[in-house]
Design a protein around this motif. Sequence first.
Motif, PDB file in Angstrom:
ATOM      1  N   PRO A  28     -26.988   7.642  19.061  1.00 19.48           N
ATOM      2  CA  PRO A  28     -26.821   8.078  20.461  1.00 19.48           C
ATOM      3  C   PRO A  28     -27.197   9.555  20.647  1.00 19.48           C
ATOM      4  O   PRO A  28     -27.724   9.927  21.698  1.00 19.48           O
ATOM      5  CB  PRO A  28     -25.329   7.858  20.724  1.00 19.48           C
ATOM      6  CG  PRO A  28     -24.921   6.814  19.750  1.00 19.48           C
ATOM      7  CD  PRO A  28     -25.758   7.047  18.526  1.00 19.48           C
ATOM      8  N   ASN A  29     -26.979  10.375  19.626  1.00 21.40           N
ATOM      9  CA  ASN A  29     -27.363  11.793  19.708  1.00 21.40           C
ATOM     10  C   ASN A  29     -28.878  11.979  19.766  1.00 21.40           C
ATOM     11  O   ASN A  29     -29.362  13.077  20.030  1.00 21.40           O
ATOM     12  CB  ASN A  29     -26.804  12.578  18.518  1.00 21.40           C
ATOM     13  CG  ASN A  29     -25.285  12.557  18.486  1.00 21.40           C
ATOM     14  OD1 ASN A  29     -24.658  12.394  19.528  1.00 21.40           O
ATOM     15  ND2 ASN A  29     -24.709  12.696  17.308  1.00 21.40           N
ATOM     16  N   LEU A  30     -29.609  10.905  19.434  1.00 23.32           N
ATOM     17  CA  LEU A  30     -31.078  10.972  19.479  1.00 23.32           C
ATOM     18  C   LEU A  30     -31.623  10.178  20.678  1.00 23.32           C
ATOM     19  O   LEU A  30     -32.808   9.889  20.760  1.00 23.32           O
ATOM     20  CB  LEU A  30     -31.673  10.423  18.180  1.00 23.32           C
ATOM     21  CG  LEU A  30     -31.236  11.114  16.887  1.00 23.32           C
ATOM     22  CD1 LEU A  30     -31.792  10.371  15.675  1.00 23.32           C
ATOM     23  CD2 LEU A  30     -31.697  12.566  16.861  1.00 23.32           C
ATOM     24  N   GLY A  31     -30.715   9.787  21.568  1.00 22.67           N
ATOM     25  CA  GLY A  31     -31.150   9.047  22.758  1.00 22.67           C
ATOM     26  C   GLY A  31     -31.481   7.592  22.494  1.00 22.67           C
ATOM     27  O   GLY A  31     -32.259   6.981  23.220  1.00 22.67           O
ATOM     28  N   ILE A  32     -30.885   7.028  21.437  1.00 18.52           N
ATOM     29  CA  ILE A  32     -31.163   5.622  21.124  1.00 18.52           C
ATOM     30  C   ILE A  32     -29.873   4.816  21.239  1.00 18.52           C
ATOM     31  O   ILE A  32     -28.852   5.163  20.644  1.00 18.52           O
ATOM     32  CB  ILE A  32     -31.764   5.483  19.710  1.00 18.52           C
ATOM     33  CG1 ILE A  32     -33.134   6.168  19.679  1.00 18.52           C
ATOM     34  CG2 ILE A  32     -31.892   4.017  19.318  1.00 18.52           C
ATOM     35  CD1 ILE A  32     -33.633   6.453  18.291  1.00 18.52           C
ATOM     36  N   GLU A  33     -29.952   3.741  22.007  1.00 19.54           N
ATOM     37  CA  GLU A  33     -28.770   2.907  22.232  1.00 19.54           C
ATOM     38  C   GLU A  33     -28.954   1.581  21.497  1.00 19.54           C
ATOM     39  O   GLU A  33     -30.053   1.016  21.467  1.00 19.54           O
ATOM     40  CB  GLU A  33     -28.622   2.654  23.741  1.00 19.54           C
ATOM     41  CG  GLU A  33     -27.286   2.056  24.131  1.00 19.54           C
ATOM     42  CD  GLU A  33     -27.217   1.720  25.622  1.00 19.54           C
ATOM     43  OE1 GLU A  33     -26.409   0.858  25.990  1.00 19.54           O
ATOM     44  OE2 GLU A  33     -27.992   2.321  26.419  1.00 19.54           O
ATOM     45  N   LEU A  34     -27.863   1.081  20.919  1.00 20.14           N
ATOM     46  CA  LEU A  34     -27.931  -0.170  20.167  1.00 20.14           C
ATOM     47  C   LEU A  34     -27.120  -1.252  20.861  1.00 20.14           C
ATOM     48  O   LEU A  34     -26.010  -1.003  21.322  1.00 20.14           O
ATOM     49  CB  LEU A  34     -27.371   0.031  18.747  1.00 20.14           C
ATOM     50  CG  LEU A  34     -28.065   1.076  17.874  1.00 20.14           C
ATOM     51  CD1 LEU A  34     -27.331   1.199  16.540  1.00 20.14           C
ATOM     52  CD2 LEU A  34     -29.530   0.728  17.646  1.00 20.14           C
ATOM     53  N   GLU A  35     -27.702  -2.448  20.906  1.00 16.62           N
ATOM     54  CA  GLU A  35     -26.935  -3.589  21.404  1.00 16.62           C
ATOM     55  C   GLU A  35     -26.793  -4.601  20.280  1.00 16.62           C
ATOM     56  O   GLU A  35     -27.766  -4.944  19.613  1.00 16.62           O
ATOM     57  CB  GLU A  35     -27.640  -4.207  22.619  1.00 16.62           C
ATOM     58  CG  GLU A  35     -26.800  -5.316  23.225  1.00 16.62           C
ATOM     59  CD  GLU A  35     -27.244  -5.737  24.623  1.00 16.62           C
ATOM     60  OE1 GLU A  35     -27.748  -4.871  25.377  1.00 16.62           O
ATOM     61  OE2 GLU A  35     -27.087  -6.927  24.940  1.00 16.62           O
ATOM     62  N   ASP A  36     -25.567  -5.082  20.062  1.00 19.70           N
ATOM     63  CA  ASP A  36     -25.331  -5.983  18.936  1.00 19.70           C
ATOM     64  C   ASP A  36     -25.880  -7.383  19.187  1.00 19.70           C
ATOM     65  O   ASP A  36     -26.025  -7.814  20.330  1.00 19.70           O
ATOM     66  CB  ASP A  36     -23.830  -6.072  18.640  1.00 19.70           C
ATOM     67  CG  ASP A  36     -23.295  -4.764  18.079  1.00 19.70           C
ATOM     68  OD1 ASP A  36     -24.091  -4.017  17.486  1.00 19.70           O
ATOM     69  OD2 ASP A  36     -22.096  -4.484  18.257  1.00 19.70           O
ATOM     70  N   LEU A  37     -26.147  -8.074  18.078  1.00 17.16           N
ATOM     71  CA  LEU A  37     -26.553  -9.480  18.123  1.00 17.16           C
ATOM     72  C   LEU A  37     -25.447 -10.277  17.411  1.00 17.16           C
ATOM     73  O   LEU A  37     -25.535 -10.537  16.215  1.00 17.16           O
ATOM     74  CB  LEU A  37     -27.888  -9.679  17.395  1.00 17.16           C
ATOM     75  CG  LEU A  37     -29.125  -9.013  17.977  1.00 17.16           C
ATOM     76  CD1 LEU A  37     -30.306  -9.123  17.022  1.00 17.16           C
ATOM     77  CD2 LEU A  37     -29.489  -9.650  19.318  1.00 17.16           C
ATOM     78  N   PRO A  38     -24.384 -10.641  18.139  1.00 16.70           N
ATOM     79  CA  PRO A  38     -23.192 -11.174  17.477  1.00 16.70           C
ATOM     80  C   PRO A  38     -23.434 -12.453  16.659  1.00 16.70           C
ATOM     81  O   PRO A  38     -22.712 -12.705  15.712  1.00 16.70           O
ATOM     82  CB  PRO A  38     -22.224 -11.451  18.633  1.00 16.70           C
ATOM     83  CG  PRO A  38     -22.829 -10.887  19.858  1.00 16.70           C
ATOM     84  CD  PRO A  38     -24.255 -10.587  19.600  1.00 16.70           C
ATOM     85  N   GLU A  39     -24.415 -13.252  17.008  1.00 17.26           N
ATOM     86  CA  GLU A  39     -24.584 -14.529  16.296  1.00 17.26           C
ATOM     87  C   GLU A  39     -25.594 -14.453  15.158  1.00 17.26           C
ATOM     88  O   GLU A  39     -25.906 -15.465  14.534  1.00 17.26           O
ATOM     89  CB  GLU A  39     -25.012 -15.613  17.287  1.00 17.26           C
ATOM     90  CG  GLU A  39     -23.945 -15.910  18.327  1.00 17.26           C
ATOM     91  CD  GLU A  39     -24.278 -17.155  19.120  1.00 17.26           C
ATOM     92  OE1 GLU A  39     -25.440 -17.251  19.577  1.00 17.26           O
ATOM     93  OE2 GLU A  39     -23.393 -18.000  19.279  1.00 17.26           O
TER      94      GLU A  39
END
Lengths: 294, 177
Positions: A28-39
Amino acid sequence: MNKFAFFPGCMIPARYPHMEYAIRKTLPNLGIELEDLPEASCCPDPIYFKSKDKLSWLSIAARNLCLAEDKGLDIVTNCSGCTATLSEARHLLEDEELRTKVNKRLARIDREYKGEVRVRHIVTVVRDVAGYEAVKESVKCKLEGLKVAIHYGCHLLKPSKIMNVDDPNDPKVMEALITALGATPVRHRNWFLCCGKACQDEDIPANMMRDILSTVRDVEADILCLICPTCFSQFDHGQVRVGKRFGEDFNTPPVYYFQLLALAQGIQYENLGFNRQRIKPKILDKIETTLSHA
Amino acid sequence: MNRMSSENNLDKPKEDEIVRIDFAFRKELAEKVEGNLASFCYQCGACVGDCPATFYSDDFNPREIMLKVLYGLEKELIGEDSVLWLCTNCYNCTERCPQDVKPVEVIISLKNMLADRGIVPKTVSRIIDTFEKTGRTVQLSSAVTKERAKLGLKPLEEIPMDEIHKLLAPAEEDSGK
């Protein structure tokens, strides 16, 4: 914010959670957001399960790619093995005949692979999406004077036609990422050598490791920086075994790049798992002390 | 092998000395994913010079393995203690090959044949079993579960194994029969 589907794989979440913690804190400090893939399941691994049945391996990899397609996001991986499997699967599935075969299997679970998402190793996302300058700006405590040897590992770079990360004969990305932290990258003679983890033999990997660790010691590096959790396990637990076998003390602590980035960004030392390693990077403790007094 | 040197004594090779190409073996291999790549090998040996397993062991030579595939010498490749498991999977051979043979992928296809015959080293089969049971190749320990909680990381979720098992089941549709 640039958003990606996060594919952490097995080794990092289930064995080295501090690496996952470091990634989630630093990106996040580098402007990158992560979305999880729960399955998501194991990629599956490009060494063991692929050896059993490549078509099943491909089908399960395709399922994982489908999960990211559902979200309409490119995948970011933090393990060179996952990168290898998912990138190769994506490449193989460009073949129409093979894609039809795999989609017949995916139809059993009402899924279809369409080929809509890319697979990116986290290192390339930091380089191409955030940029080295952003890394440099995110650093709160420069790792000045720290001599960092680099082990690229195999699957980040090869096969280069599929991975498309860097020149496999003269890569630059890790040196640049380490320089951005204020540390000094040092290249050792055996930088290109494989860690040997996949080889089902005792002697070959032990001798390979000995050669790598000896040259890292020759250049007087403080730590060995790497970008793959499998290489990490080889240089941490494996280093203890190799040291005993040859009666040598290499004293070369391995450090996963994002743990180093986290430290430089001022994230708490004790949350980064350094004390849980077999070969502890004690020199980083001093950096933390400087930071807390700054 | 100086059979050719004494011109007057050109013995015919004995029956058991003749290398006969085993087409059944080659056909079985060709049915694997990317199983037919070795056919393009012209035995230049570019793969050998950059192979760490060759450098560190006299037993492993990717060019020789490709040659054995071309001849169909099944017995020398498929069996207990197969030399194939010495491959480090580093992909140097694939980088160097001028014919795009991808020797490492040929070796993986051969390993698939070993697995079909139930011949897999224990260290390898243990990881495969873990994957088929849990959907992960690494078993989660209670220590790591605790550590994750301490770091504020979400607990790892169960993987929908019904989906995984459905994908694993081989089918008639695979062979196109």
